[in-house]
Design a protein around this motif. Structure first.
Motif, mmCIF file in Angstrom:
data_model
loop_
_atom_site.group_PDB
_atom_site.id
_atom_site.type_symbol
_atom_site.label_atom_id
_atom_site.label_comp_id
_atom_site.label_asym_id
_atom_site.label_seq_id
_atom_site.Cartn_x
_atom_site.Cartn_y
_atom_site.Cartn_z
ATOM 1 N N GLN A 267 127.011 22.328 19.192
ATOM 2 C CA GLN A 267 125.732 21.637 19.125
ATOM 3 C C GLN A 267 125.002 21.970 17.831
ATOM 4 O OE1 GLN A 267 123.951 22.939 22.837
ATOM 5 N NE2 GLN A 267 123.980 20.834 23.598
ATOM 6 N N GLN A 268 124.999 23.238 17.458
ATOM 7 C CA GLN A 268 124.340 23.654 16.217
ATOM 8 C C GLN A 268 125.021 23.031 15.003
ATOM 9 O OE1 GLN A 268 124.554 27.904 16.531
ATOM 10 N NE2 GLN A 268 122.682 28.056 17.755
ATOM 11 N N GLN A 269 126.335 23.026 15.018
ATOM 12 C CA GLN A 269 127.075 22.430 13.905
ATOM 13 C C GLN A 269 126.799 20.930 13.833
ATOM 14 O OE1 GLN A 269 131.329 22.764 14.239
ATOM 15 N NE2 GLN A 269 131.638 22.422 12.063
ATOM 16 N N ASN A 270 126.707 20.284 14.982
ATOM 17 C CA ASN A 270 126.415 18.850 15.033
ATOM 18 C C ASN A 270 125.030 18.563 14.449
ATOM 19 O OD1 ASN A 270 126.784 16.167 15.579
ATOM 20 N ND2 ASN A 270 126.267 16.336 17.747
ATOM 21 N N ARG A 271 124.030 19.375 14.833
ATOM 22 C CA ARG A 271 122.677 19.196 14.285
ATOM 23 C C ARG A 271 122.663 19.372 12.774
ATOM 24 N NH1 ARG A 271 121.002 23.122 17.705
ATOM 25 N NH2 ARG A 271 121.041 22.345 19.798
ATOM 26 N N ARG A 272 123.377 20.393 12.304
ATOM 27 C CA ARG A 272 123.428 20.666 10.864
ATOM 28 C C ARG A 272 124.088 19.508 10.112
ATOM 29 N NH1 ARG A 272 127.329 22.271 7.814
ATOM 30 N NH2 ARG A 272 128.643 22.950 9.532
ATOM 31 N N LEU A 273 125.189 19.000 10.651
ATOM 32 C CA LEU A 273 125.884 17.894 10.008
ATOM 33 C C LEU A 273 125.050 16.619 10.005
ATOM 34 C CD1 LEU A 273 129.511 18.480 11.322
ATOM 35 C CD2 LEU A 273 128.668 18.799 8.992
ATOM 36 N N ARG A 274 124.318 16.365 11.093
ATOM 37 C CA ARG A 274 123.438 15.193 11.125
ATOM 38 C C ARG A 274 122.342 15.295 10.065
ATOM 39 N NH1 ARG A 274 123.797 11.862 15.852
ATOM 40 N NH2 ARG A 274 125.173 12.826 17.394
ATOM 41 N N ALA A 275 121.764 16.485 9.920
ATOM 42 C CA ALA A 275 120.723 16.686 8.908
ATOM 43 C C ALA A 275 121.300 16.489 7.507
ATOM 44 C CB ALA A 275 120.120 18.084 9.054
ATOM 45 N N LEU B 118 123.879 14.679 6.714
ATOM 46 C CA LEU B 118 124.173 13.253 6.568
ATOM 47 C C LEU B 118 122.914 12.466 6.236
ATOM 48 C CD1 LEU B 118 126.285 11.012 6.762
ATOM 49 C CD2 LEU B 118 125.771 10.843 9.194
ATOM 50 N N GLN B 119 121.820 12.812 6.873
ATOM 51 C CA GLN B 119 120.555 12.134 6.608
ATOM 52 C C GLN B 119 120.115 12.382 5.162
ATOM 53 O OE1 GLN B 119 117.414 13.252 9.264
ATOM 54 N NE2 GLN B 119 116.137 11.521 8.694
ATOM 55 N N VAL B 120 120.240 13.617 4.695
ATOM 56 C CA VAL B 120 119.882 13.949 3.310
ATOM 57 C C VAL B 120 120.788 13.186 2.342
ATOM 58 C CG1 VAL B 120 119.885 15.808 1.604
ATOM 59 C CG2 VAL B 120 118.878 16.190 3.850
ATOM 60 N N ALA B 121 122.091 13.170 2.626
ATOM 61 C CA ALA B 121 123.039 12.478 1.751
ATOM 62 C C ALA B 121 122.747 10.977 1.709
ATOM 63 C CB ALA B 121 124.470 12.726 2.221
ATOM 64 N N GLY B 122 122.376 10.401 2.846
ATOM 65 C CA GLY B 122 122.032 8.975 2.882
ATOM 66 C C GLY B 122 120.823 8.678 2.014
ATOM 67 N N GLY B 123 119.821 9.538 2.078
ATOM 68 C CA GLY B 123 118.637 9.368 1.237
ATOM 69 C C GLY B 123 118.972 9.502 -0.234
ATOM 70 N N GLN B 124 119.835 10.458 -0.565
ATOM 71 C CA GLN B 124 120.240 10.641 -1.960
ATOM 72 C C GLN B 124 121.036 9.444 -2.468
ATOM 73 O OE1 GLN B 124 122.302 14.396 -1.744
ATOM 74 N NE2 GLN B 124 120.443 15.573 -2.131
#
Length: 117
Positions: free
Chosen positions: A66-74, A76-82
């Motif tokens: 779950q922690q790894q999933n949250r980290r990866l989602r965050a 991914l969101q940063v990468a999408g913005g970039q």
């Protein structure tokens, strides 16, 4: 034979589990020498390691995922913005290039010959 609490504390490896190799290393013995001289302790440590690993996998594995999933989602969101920002910058640079090329042509009275195809 039960493992002495001080031995447990001293031989706990980085993940909090007792290990035969860590115990042998901390006692200054080769793993094979330790295994030959203390077979009952080796079997106890191995049993403790197996039950501890199963328990840790059952309880901590899901939480870790779950922690790894949250980290990866965050991430991914940063990468999408970039990516969106980079695309906007490329588009802006293309527009600036076109304007500068047009200004250069006008400044030098250059006539651009384009293919008629």
């Amino acid at each position: 034979m039960t493992t002495h609490p001080a031995l447990r504390a001293r031989t706990a490896s980085g993940n909090g589990m007792l290990s035969v190799l860590a115990t042998a290393t901390r006692l200054g013995l080769a793993n094979t020498t330790f295994s030959r001289r203390f077979p009952d302790l080796v079997s106890e440590l191995a049993q403790h390691h197996r039950t501890g690993t199963a328990t840790a996998a059952a309880t901590g594995g899901y939480t870790e995922l779950q922690q790894q999933n949250r980290r990866l989602r965050a991430e991914l969101q940063v990468a999408g913005g970039q990516l969106e920002l980079a695309l906007a910058r490329v588009q802006r640079l293309a527009e600036d290039k076109q304007q500068l090329m047009s200004a250069l042509e006008r400044a030098h009275a250059v006539r651009v010959l384009r293919n008629q195809t």
